[in-house]
Design an enzyme around this catalytic site. Structure first.
Site, PDB file in Angstrom:
ATOM      1  N   SER A   1       4.707  -5.900  -2.343  1.00  0.00           N
ATOM      2  CA  SER A   1       5.029  -4.512  -2.670  1.00  0.00           C
ATOM      3  C   SER A   1       5.905  -3.921  -1.571  1.00  0.00           C
ATOM      4  CB  SER A   1       3.740  -3.724  -2.895  1.00  0.00           C
ATOM      5  OG  SER A   1       4.005  -2.491  -3.498  1.00  0.00           O
TER       6      SER A   1
ATOM      7  N   GLY B   1       0.803  -1.214   0.000  1.00  0.00           N
ATOM      8  CA  GLY B   1       0.000   0.000   0.000  1.00  0.00           C
ATOM      9  C   GLY B   1       0.832   1.258   0.000  1.00  0.00           C
ATOM     10  N   GLY B   2       2.107   1.136  -0.407  1.00  0.00           N
ATOM     11  CA  GLY B   2       2.953   2.310  -0.560  1.00  0.00           C
ATOM     12  C   GLY B   2       3.253   3.045   0.725  1.00  0.00           C
TER      13      GLY B   2
END
Length: 620
Positions: A230, A142-143
């Site tokens: 991620s 989710g960055g």
């Protein structure tokens, strides 16, 4: 007549007992799952899934509420009193972030709070406390700006049920950690006080809770596989180089999906410190002398409402880094948790050793990062220019040479994608390699070279199938294809993915294959070692055990001469592909899958992206 009367009396008696104990009748007949931690004297009350096969324990706090003086500070472990009964029946709040919809197949963000440092646990129904099952821990992506372990995309039932059906039951745990300004604010004062990168420190605190408490839920604290996607994957890499590698990590092996330490750009603290100071200025916390990084500013920020700080910081991040705000607040060097540029730490051998690793990317991981309207060289470079602002003219020129436009003309699908230029696919491939593929290859190779693990304990995969195709068509972005997040539903073995996703049998079959391999890995077996138990086919190590080892870690590695990459899904089917540095040898390999990987030019492109010049300019 007597039998009917007896049954009626029994039903009345049960109802009266339920009323006496102030419980609903249905709950009395089918009591909620309970876990008793006899060592700490704590009882956890959970819930059971509708199909009855999985028990859930949610919103279990591993750290105290990080408010007031604990805002921006390292997590303080919880210590419930003996005799405490913890209601773990409902999911908790998400950490502060923007609210609203994200993607059609993900949850809508509605409930946010600073009191969010919690875990969600799932286990097979009836698992005994002495079962000592392997534990799978999920660190969401989710960055570093959005998401939660409670997102519907990470629903663990399919994985837990499949593991049980395979005769290899597991315990699942998802960790929530602080995001954005609350998780990654930095300043001179925060660095001096060692109150930085608290989102990463949250993750480690959650892992420590699992180590110390998961046995009560039937888990084995000495058999923990941590999985991240991620930035969650990048954070696993950062955990391995944290504190210069001097503190052992609280897990035994890792799966890093679409991310590694090189995924985090600009790790010097200047940019994030400036962004933190800008928020402090907006809320009136900068002192009259203009100093925005002193203790007085920090104490002021700790008194501002979390709603105000959330709204301002999310708005600033999304304006600077659309759409979601990644790359505005994120991990940075603090001379404590992160002591240097991560790629330099691993090259200096400052890392935790002995952790087997699976690492990966998906075929179109960079598709989100390029506007579909991209049509010129300048626009190609601009697609990552927001994040990589220090790339030199010579570096940009080299990137354009390594990714010539003619390499991407075959990807154009006018009837499906509309008037999309080859320049879009060129930009998307550059972004994929810069953000994901090349950092993964660099991390795994350097980890092996600098004594992390034996080559046989590293596996690589590329995932080339997605269930999101109909969703992307509905969204008007069919050119995204096998985008970022594509392998997640296969890992979690989700039967019915929402948002209009493809739930056909071909995808469910691949999910069973892929999740079976990861379950096998959680049990300590090297993935894909074929045996009589009907396990999936062979998945070879990424690198060869007979390659020469470096005698001095200060000598730069020239990279492997060959590597093996497991391909999952897509038109070529699943299976291992050998990739050789000598380009001509690609043609010796048979099959379209090998030709597809040859087309990616992993060696020439990643040798440049992983080289010293690019890494220094990218700040990784």
């Amino acid at each position: 007549m007597t039998t009917r009367l007896s049954l009626a009396l029994t039903a009345i008696q049960i109802a009266l007992i339920a009323i006496y104990f102030q419980q609903p009748l249905a709950e009395f007949l089918n009591p909620r799952p309970t876990v008793i931690d006899s060592k700490r004297g704590i009882t956890y009350i959970g819930s059971r899934s509708s199909h009855g096969a999985v028990e859930h324990f949610q919103n279990i706090f591993y750290a105290e509420e990080p408010t007031g003086p604990r805002r921006f500070a390292p997590p303080v472990p919880t210590n419930p009193q003996r005799g405490s009964v913890i209601d773990a029946t409902q999911s908790g709040a998400w950490c502060p972030q923007g609210t609203g919809d994200i993607l059609p197949f993900t949850s809508r963000v509605t409930n946010i709070s600073e009191n969010c440092l919690s875990l969600r646990i799932a286990k097979p129904t009836g698992t005994r406390g002495d079962a000592k099952l392997p534990v799978i821990v999920w660190i969401h992506g989710g960055g570093h700006i959005l998401n939660s372990a409670s997102d519907i995309l990470y629903e663990p039932d399919g994985l837990v049920k499949h593991a049980l059906a395979k005769g290899r039951p597991v315990i699942y745990v998802g960790i929530n950690y602080r995001l954005g300004l609350f998780g990654f604010a930095t300043s001179t004062t925060l660095i001096e006080r060692k109150e930085t990168n608290v989102g990463l420190r949250d993750q480690r605190a959650g892992l420590h809770w699992i180590r110390d408490n998961i046995e009560a839920f039937g888990g084995n604290p000495n058999q923990v596989t941590v999985i991240g996607q991620s930035v969650g994957a990048a954070d696993i890499g950062l955990q391995l180089v944290a504190y210069g590698g001097e503190e052992q990590v609280p897990f035994q092996q890792a799966l890093m999906m679409s991310g590694a330490i090189g995924t985090i750009f600009n790790t010097q603290p200047d940019l994030v410190a400036s962004n933190t100071a800008a928020i402090a200025q907006q809320v009136g916390c900068v002192t009259q002398d203009g100093h925005s990084q002193n203790l007085q500013t920090l104490e002021c920020l700790r008194k501002i409402s979390f709603e105000t700080l959330t709204n301002l910081s999310v708005a600033a991040a999304r304006a600077a880094r659309p759409l979601f705000g990644e790359g505005f607040f994120y991990p940075t060097i603090d001379n404590d948790f992160i002591q240097d540029r991560p790629s330099q730490l691993i090259r200096a051998g400052k890392l935790t050793k002995g952790i087997p690793v699976i690492a990966s990317w998906v075929t179109n991981d960079g598709a989100w990062y390029a506007p579909s309207s991209t049509s010129t060289d300048e626009e190609v470079l601009g697609t990552f220019g927001l994040w990589l602002q220090n790339l030199s003219e010579s570096t940009n020129k080299k990137l354009l040479e390594l990714y010539p436009q003619e390499d991407f003309t075959h990807m154009v699908r006018p009837k499906i994608d509309g008037p999309t230029s080859p320049q879009y696919y060129r930009a998307a491939q550059m972004s994929r390699d810069i953000w994901f593929t090349c950092p993964v290859l660099d991390f795994t190779w350097q980890y092996v070279q600098h004594g992390g693990v034996k080559p046989s304990h590293v596996r690589l995969y590329e995932f080339n199938q997605t269930r999101y195709a109909p969703v992307f068509e509905e969204m008007g972005v069919p050119m995204w294809r096998v985008s970022h997040l594509s392998d997640i539903p296969y890992l979690f073995n989700i039967d019915h993915l929402g948002g209009g996703a493809d739930n056909s049998e071909v995808h469910r079959a691949l999910a069973e294959d892929f999740s079976s391999r990861i379950i096998q890995y959680a049990y300590g077996a090297l993935p894909g070692v074929e045996n009589s138990d009907g396990e999936p086919g062979f998945w070879p190590p990424a690198y060869s055990d007979d390659m020469p080892e470096q005698s001095h870690i200060s000598v730069p590695s020239q990279g492997p001469k060959s590597m093996s990459i497991q391909l999952f899904g897509g038109p070529y089917g699943s299976g291992p592909v050998s990739v050789f540095k000598d380009a001509e040898r690609y043609f010796e390999a048979s099959g379209e899958a090998a030709n597809a990987l040859y087309w990616e030019k992993l060696y020439s492109r990643c040798e440049f992206i992983n080289g010293e010049q690019f890494r220094a300019e990218a700040g990784v």
